[in-house]
Design a protein around this motif. Structure first.
Motif, short mmCIF file in Angstrom:
data_model
loop_
_atom_site.label_atom_id
_atom_site.label_comp_id
_atom_site.label_asym_id
_atom_site.label_seq_id
_atom_site.Cartn_x
_atom_site.Cartn_y
_atom_site.Cartn_z
N MET A 71 41.54 -9.80 21.81
CA MET A 71 41.24 -10.83 20.82
C MET A 71 42.54 -11.34 20.19
N SER A 72 42.65 -12.65 20.00
CA SER A 72 43.87 -13.18 19.37
C SER A 72 43.91 -12.75 17.90
N ARG A 73 45.10 -12.79 17.30
CA ARG A 73 45.17 -12.34 15.90
C ARG A 73 44.45 -13.32 14.98
N LEU A 74 44.48 -14.59 15.34
CA LEU A 74 43.75 -15.56 14.51
C LEU A 74 42.25 -15.26 14.56
N LYS A 75 41.78 -14.96 15.76
CA LYS A 75 40.36 -14.65 15.92
C LYS A 75 39.99 -13.39 15.14
N GLU A 76 40.88 -12.43 15.19
CA GLU A 76 40.63 -11.17 14.47
C GLU A 76 40.60 -11.40 12.95
N LEU A 77 41.54 -12.21 12.48
CA LEU A 77 41.57 -12.52 11.05
C LEU A 77 40.30 -13.29 10.65
N ARG A 78 39.90 -14.24 11.51
CA ARG A 78 38.69 -15.03 11.20
C ARG A 78 37.46 -14.14 11.12
N LYS A 79 37.42 -13.13 11.98
CA LYS A 79 36.29 -12.21 11.97
C LYS A 79 36.20 -11.51 10.60
N TYR A 80 37.37 -11.11 10.10
CA TYR A 80 37.42 -10.46 8.78
C TYR A 80 37.00 -11.43 7.68
N VAL A 81 37.57 -12.64 7.73
CA VAL A 81 37.27 -13.64 6.69
C VAL A 81 35.79 -14.03 6.75
N ASP A 82 35.26 -14.22 7.95
CA ASP A 82 33.83 -14.56 8.10
C ASP A 82 32.96 -13.50 7.42
N ALA A 83 33.29 -12.24 7.64
CA ALA A 83 32.49 -11.15 7.06
C ALA A 83 32.56 -11.20 5.53
N GLU A 84 33.75 -11.51 5.00
CA GLU A 84 33.90 -11.63 3.54
C GLU A 84 33.08 -12.80 3.01
N LEU A 85 33.15 -13.94 3.70
CA LEU A 85 32.43 -15.13 3.24
C LEU A 85 30.92 -14.92 3.34
N ASN A 86 30.50 -14.17 4.33
CA ASN A 86 29.07 -13.92 4.49
C ASN A 86 28.49 -13.09 3.35
N LYS A 87 29.37 -12.48 2.55
CA LYS A 87 28.89 -11.73 1.38
C LYS A 87 28.53 -12.66 0.22
N MET A 88 28.96 -13.94 0.31
CA MET A 88 28.64 -14.88 -0.78
C MET A 88 27.15 -15.18 -0.74
N ASP A 89 26.49 -15.02 -1.89
CA ASP A 89 25.03 -15.15 -1.80
C ASP A 89 24.48 -16.55 -2.09
N VAL A 90 25.31 -17.46 -2.63
CA VAL A 90 24.82 -18.83 -2.83
C VAL A 90 25.13 -19.63 -1.55
N THR A 91 24.06 -20.07 -0.88
CA THR A 91 24.22 -20.70 0.44
C THR A 91 25.14 -21.91 0.43
N ASP A 92 24.97 -22.82 -0.54
CA ASP A 92 25.79 -24.04 -0.59
C ASP A 92 27.27 -23.71 -0.73
N LYS A 93 27.53 -22.76 -1.62
CA LYS A 93 28.93 -22.38 -1.86
C LYS A 93 29.52 -21.73 -0.63
N LEU A 118 46.37 -8.34 4.93
CA LEU A 118 47.28 -8.30 6.09
C LEU A 118 47.84 -6.89 6.28
N GLY A 119 48.03 -6.19 5.17
CA GLY A 119 48.49 -4.80 5.25
C GLY A 119 47.46 -3.92 5.94
N LYS A 120 46.20 -4.20 5.67
CA LYS A 120 45.11 -3.43 6.25
C LYS A 120 44.91 -3.77 7.73
N LEU A 121 44.95 -5.06 8.04
CA LEU A 121 44.64 -5.48 9.42
C LEU A 121 45.80 -5.27 10.40
N LYS A 122 47.03 -5.17 9.85
CA LYS A 122 48.23 -4.95 10.68
C LYS A 122 48.36 -5.95 11.84
N LEU A 123 48.18 -7.23 11.52
CA LEU A 123 48.27 -8.26 12.56
C LEU A 123 49.63 -8.94 12.55
#
Ligand SMILES: [Fe+2]
Length: 155
Positions: free
Chosen positions: A1-23, A84-89
């Protein structure tokens, strides 16, 4: 997996925690929109496209996680460093470049380093072009005009 893809996977998971759908939807659209614009601007200016895109994916994450824009650029840089420290990319220099761009990205009226400027410009492109019927914010006007000239957007 590319590092951008890996970072996006992390960010997607964080954003999916937002509970207001529009936001959540607009957060995802903005981070991906700025990410694409950052790649394009970095390519045009001969800068690292991957680093530009990674900075963009993280740049407003602090605001989305906390629901507050207060000092979000500076706090966002700290959060990015932690992630970035955690993901080591990235190596140290790349982490610095990404965190610096995020740290400065709200200072739209001043000029910082080349990668800092890529992120500010990408943010402005997304703000101004995702709905061209909206009025351009005053603090983004001069920067948007410069970008239109740089990219030949003269319509
Ligand atoms: Fe933004």
């Amino acid at each position: 997996m590319s590092r951008l893809k890996e970072l996006r996977k992390y960010v997607d998971a964080e954003l999916n925690k937002m509970d207001v759908t529009d936001k959540r939807t607009s957060a995802i659209a903005h981070l991906y929109g700025v990410s694409l614009a950052a790649t394009m601007i970095a390519k045009k200016r001969g800068l690292d496209q991957e680093i530009a895109s990674m900075a963009a994916m993280l740049h407003d994450l602090h605001a989305y996680k906390t629901g507050s824009y207060e000092d979000h650029a500076h706090k966002g840089a700290d959060l990015a460093r932690e992630i970035l420290g955690k993901l080591k990319l990235t190596d140290e220099a790349e982490t610095e470049m990404i965190c610096s761009a995020i740290y400065h990205h709200d200072d739209k009226l001043v000029t910082d380093g080349p990668m800092d400027e890529v992120l500010k410009d990408a943010d402005v492109i997304d703000h101004c072009l995702k709905d061209a019927s909206k009025t351009v914010k005053e603090k983004e006007q001069a920067r948007f005009e410069r970008l239109c000239k740089e990219f030949g957007l003269l319509g």
